[in-house]
Design a protein around this motif. Sequence first.
Motif, PDB file in Angstrom:
ATOM      1  N   ASN A 301      47.401  30.965  29.865  1.00 55.19           N
ATOM      2  CA  ASN A 301      48.423  30.008  29.437  1.00 55.19           C
ATOM      3  C   ASN A 301      48.022  29.311  28.143  1.00 55.19           C
ATOM      4  N   GLU A 302      46.747  28.946  28.029  1.00 59.72           N
ATOM      5  CA  GLU A 302      46.285  28.276  26.818  1.00 59.72           C
ATOM      6  C   GLU A 302      46.310  29.215  25.614  1.00 59.72           C
ATOM      7  N   ALA A 303      45.996  30.481  25.837  1.00 56.27           N
ATOM      8  CA  ALA A 303      45.928  31.452  24.746  1.00 56.27           C
ATOM      9  C   ALA A 303      47.273  32.099  24.450  1.00 56.27           C
ATOM     10  N   ASN A 304      48.259  31.869  25.324  1.00 56.57           N
ATOM     11  CA  ASN A 304      49.545  32.556  25.205  1.00 56.57           C
ATOM     12  C   ASN A 304      49.321  34.066  25.134  1.00 56.57           C
ATOM     13  N   SER A 305      48.585  34.560  26.124  1.00 58.09           N
ATOM     14  CA  SER A 305      48.150  35.947  26.114  1.00 58.09           C
ATOM     15  C   SER A 305      48.008  36.457  27.536  1.00 58.09           C
ATOM     16  N   SER A 306      48.107  37.764  27.683  1.00 55.82           N
ATOM     17  CA  SER A 306      47.698  38.376  28.941  1.00 55.82           C
ATOM     18  C   SER A 306      46.178  38.326  29.056  1.00 55.82           C
ATOM     19  N   VAL A 307      45.701  38.610  30.269  1.00 58.26           N
ATOM     20  CA  VAL A 307      44.264  38.604  30.516  1.00 58.26           C
ATOM     21  C   VAL A 307      43.958  39.713  31.523  1.00 58.26           C
ATOM     22  N   PHE A 308      42.796  40.339  31.383  1.00 63.81           N
ATOM     23  CA  PHE A 308      42.401  41.349  32.363  1.00 63.81           C
ATOM     24  C   PHE A 308      42.161  40.688  33.714  1.00 63.81           C
ATOM     25  N   ASP A 309      42.693  41.309  34.766  1.00 62.90           N
ATOM     26  CA  ASP A 309      42.630  40.723  36.100  1.00 62.90           C
ATOM     27  C   ASP A 309      41.312  41.113  36.776  1.00 62.90           C
ATOM     28  N   PHE A 310      40.240  40.420  36.362  1.00 61.79           N
ATOM     29  CA  PHE A 310      38.943  40.679  36.979  1.00 61.79           C
ATOM     30  C   PHE A 310      38.919  40.231  38.438  1.00 61.79           C
ATOM     31  N   ALA A 311      39.766  39.277  38.809  1.00 58.56           N
ATOM     32  CA  ALA A 311      39.842  38.881  40.218  1.00 58.56           C
ATOM     33  C   ALA A 311      40.299  40.061  41.062  1.00 58.56           C
ATOM     34  N   ALA A 312      41.335  40.766  40.621  1.00 58.43           N
ATOM     35  CA  ALA A 312      41.799  41.948  41.352  1.00 58.43           C
ATOM     36  C   ALA A 312      40.744  43.041  41.342  1.00 58.43           C
ATOM     37  N   TYR A 313      40.063  43.197  40.226  1.00 61.84           N
ATOM     38  CA  TYR A 313      39.030  44.232  40.117  1.00 61.84           C
ATOM     39  C   TYR A 313      37.950  44.052  41.180  1.00 61.84           C
ATOM     40  N   TYR A 314      37.446  42.838  41.328  1.00 65.38           N
ATOM     41  CA  TYR A 314      36.382  42.609  42.293  1.00 65.38           C
ATOM     42  C   TYR A 314      36.903  42.628  43.733  1.00 65.38           C
ATOM     43  N   ARG A 315      38.149  42.184  43.957  1.00 64.10           N
ATOM     44  CA  ARG A 315      38.707  42.261  45.304  1.00 64.10           C
ATOM     45  C   ARG A 315      38.948  43.711  45.712  1.00 64.10           C
ATOM     46  N   MET A 316      39.366  44.560  44.753  1.00 64.03           N
ATOM     47  CA  MET A 316      39.531  45.981  45.073  1.00 64.03           C
ATOM     48  C   MET A 316      38.200  46.627  45.407  1.00 64.03           C
ATOM     49  N   ASN A 317      37.156  46.244  44.711  1.00 59.97           N
ATOM     50  CA  ASN A 317      35.840  46.767  45.027  1.00 59.97           C
ATOM     51  C   ASN A 317      35.427  46.377  46.447  1.00 59.97           C
ATOM     52  N   ASP A 318      35.666  45.123  46.795  1.00 55.42           N
ATOM     53  CA  ASP A 318      35.372  44.668  48.156  1.00 55.42           C
ATOM     54  C   ASP A 318      36.205  45.419  49.187  1.00 55.42           C
ATOM     55  N   ALA A 319      37.459  45.662  48.856  1.00 53.91           N
ATOM     56  CA  ALA A 319      38.381  46.266  49.812  1.00 53.91           C
ATOM     57  C   ALA A 319      38.106  47.745  50.014  1.00 53.91           C
ATOM     58  N   PHE A 320      38.069  48.503  48.928  1.00 50.18           N
ATOM     59  CA  PHE A 320      38.030  49.954  49.043  1.00 50.18           C
ATOM     60  C   PHE A 320      36.614  50.493  49.235  1.00 50.18           C
ATOM     61  N   ASP A 321      35.644  49.878  48.585  1.00 52.12           N
ATOM     62  CA  ASP A 321      34.258  50.312  48.770  1.00 52.12           C
ATOM     63  C   ASP A 321      33.574  49.552  49.890  1.00 52.12           C
ATOM     64  N   GLY A 322      34.027  48.327  50.148  1.00 52.09           N
ATOM     65  CA  GLY A 322      33.447  47.515  51.206  1.00 52.09           C
ATOM     66  C   GLY A 322      34.131  47.680  52.541  1.00 52.09           C
ATOM     67  N   ASN A 323      35.138  48.583  52.584  1.00 55.97           N
ATOM     68  CA  ASN A 323      35.833  48.907  53.834  1.00 55.97           C
ATOM     69  C   ASN A 323      36.434  47.682  54.507  1.00 55.97           C
ATOM     70  N   ASN A 324      37.100  46.856  53.709  1.00 57.10           N
ATOM     71  CA  ASN A 324      37.774  45.692  54.258  1.00 57.10           C
ATOM     72  C   ASN A 324      39.024  45.408  53.434  1.00 57.10           C
ATOM     73  N   LEU A 325      40.115  46.083  53.798  1.00 57.72           N
ATOM     74  CA  LEU A 325      41.349  45.936  53.040  1.00 57.72           C
ATOM     75  C   LEU A 325      41.988  44.562  53.201  1.00 57.72           C
ATOM     76  N   ASN A 326      41.462  43.752  54.133  1.00 57.99           N
ATOM     77  CA  ASN A 326      41.928  42.367  54.219  1.00 57.99           C
ATOM     78  C   ASN A 326      41.654  41.591  52.930  1.00 57.99           C
TER      79      ASN A 326
END
Length: 483
Positions: A301-326
Amino acid sequence: MMNLLTTYAQRWTAIMAMLGVVFFFSCNDEDLSKPDTSRDDIQVVDVTTHDGRPFQLPESQHTKGRYTAGPGGGVMMQAFYWDVPAGGTWWNTVKGKVTSWGNAGIDAIWLPPASKAQNGPYSMGYDPTDYYDFGNYNQNGTVETRFGSKTELQSLINKAHTENLQVYADIVLNHNSGGQSEYNQYTNSYTWTDFTGVASGKFTRSQHDFHPNWVDNNDEGVFGGFPDLCHEVPYVQDWLWGRSDAVAKYYKNTMGFDGWRFDYVKGFAPWVVNTWNGAVGGFSVGELWDSDVNYLNWWANEANSSVFDFAAYYRMNDAFDGNNLNRLNDDMMWKRNPYKAVTFVTNHDTDEIWNKMLAYAYILTHEGYPCIFYQDYESWLDKNKLNNLIWIHNQKATGTTSILYTDSDEYIARRNGYGGNPGLVVYINNSNSWKERWVPTNWSNTQIKDFTGHSGWYPTTQGDKWVKIQCPPNSYSVWSPNI
């Protein structure tokens, strides 16, 4: 070069309708050795993707001609990886692929930093010396960059434009490298801050343009020990975006770039990106390497720009590699602000997710602007399956998202459609056996099918819009009306 590589390797609309999580009844969640064909409202055809034969994209899903926007939007391609072949061939390599990428549904390519850097013919560009040398000046031991010449770069950009693809430049504004040594009055020592001899003669810099200086001792961050550019200096601002031949305007108006990927934005304040965008426009995304959704959303919002969703990146790692889709229930940037979230599975700096096809099925069916990594597409994964998911994203992935069901092995979500497009239901199964679930759709008395081809079912939704769907082991299915 190795220090730079090592450092990089170590670096790092609206909340969705999650209250719409439904109570499932009559769910058959037993492990299934083969699909249940007992229901009258389900037609079954031969499934040809489970017997080892190559996956084939359904003929109706082949796109022809140049990229044209679908109802779900487009997909970005990161058109490089770390240490792509040196020798000045990369621009031509990418040029040879943009037609097929456009036909597959890619709408934009993100290129590596294009200007001359300290390590000359060996540099990946993240140690910039001369922002105006695109492989047309003899400096830092080479005329061409690692990727090629200015003429070849412009030819690539022109080719991408003829295929209706946009081209995004990787912009490194935090630091510079490759300057000469000079006595620095602010540090009382010698520093590598003399860039007065850059071959282009444009945006010459000295100790007065880096931290510490007469304006400030430091900003938000330094990187790799490189001279840290001071954006508070009026001269620096003028050369970056102010004057008619400023870096931003030269990249856009002379070179033909359509947008920007800003490197290491933790190193300077978001007003820098905001001001750049205000001066030249175009799509922009920042590399804010952080999993804190509040931080990501604030910066965007401050930059008036998109941003890479590192939150989703790390949650996907937890979900798909960590075997917890919750973990896919957790907060992510695309859930906060989907129009400013760029989702990704891998990039040139980080490659932690191993169960990549499930991750791509996730980002290509959900909100946000998905980015595909070059090596995943061209070398490591099944290109036909990725093309199928790109088609699904562009043609079906519309509207808000409702998460319908999650447990450690299963995840089901619904895209609710928009503007007459019916949306979809995606089913991801991280277990070793077939799964089935009853789910609520937005379609009454409608025949649906799995557009991935992984299931041969053609079920019809009930009058109350519920339907039973299935998903093969360690895979995904995507359901939508059979039209």
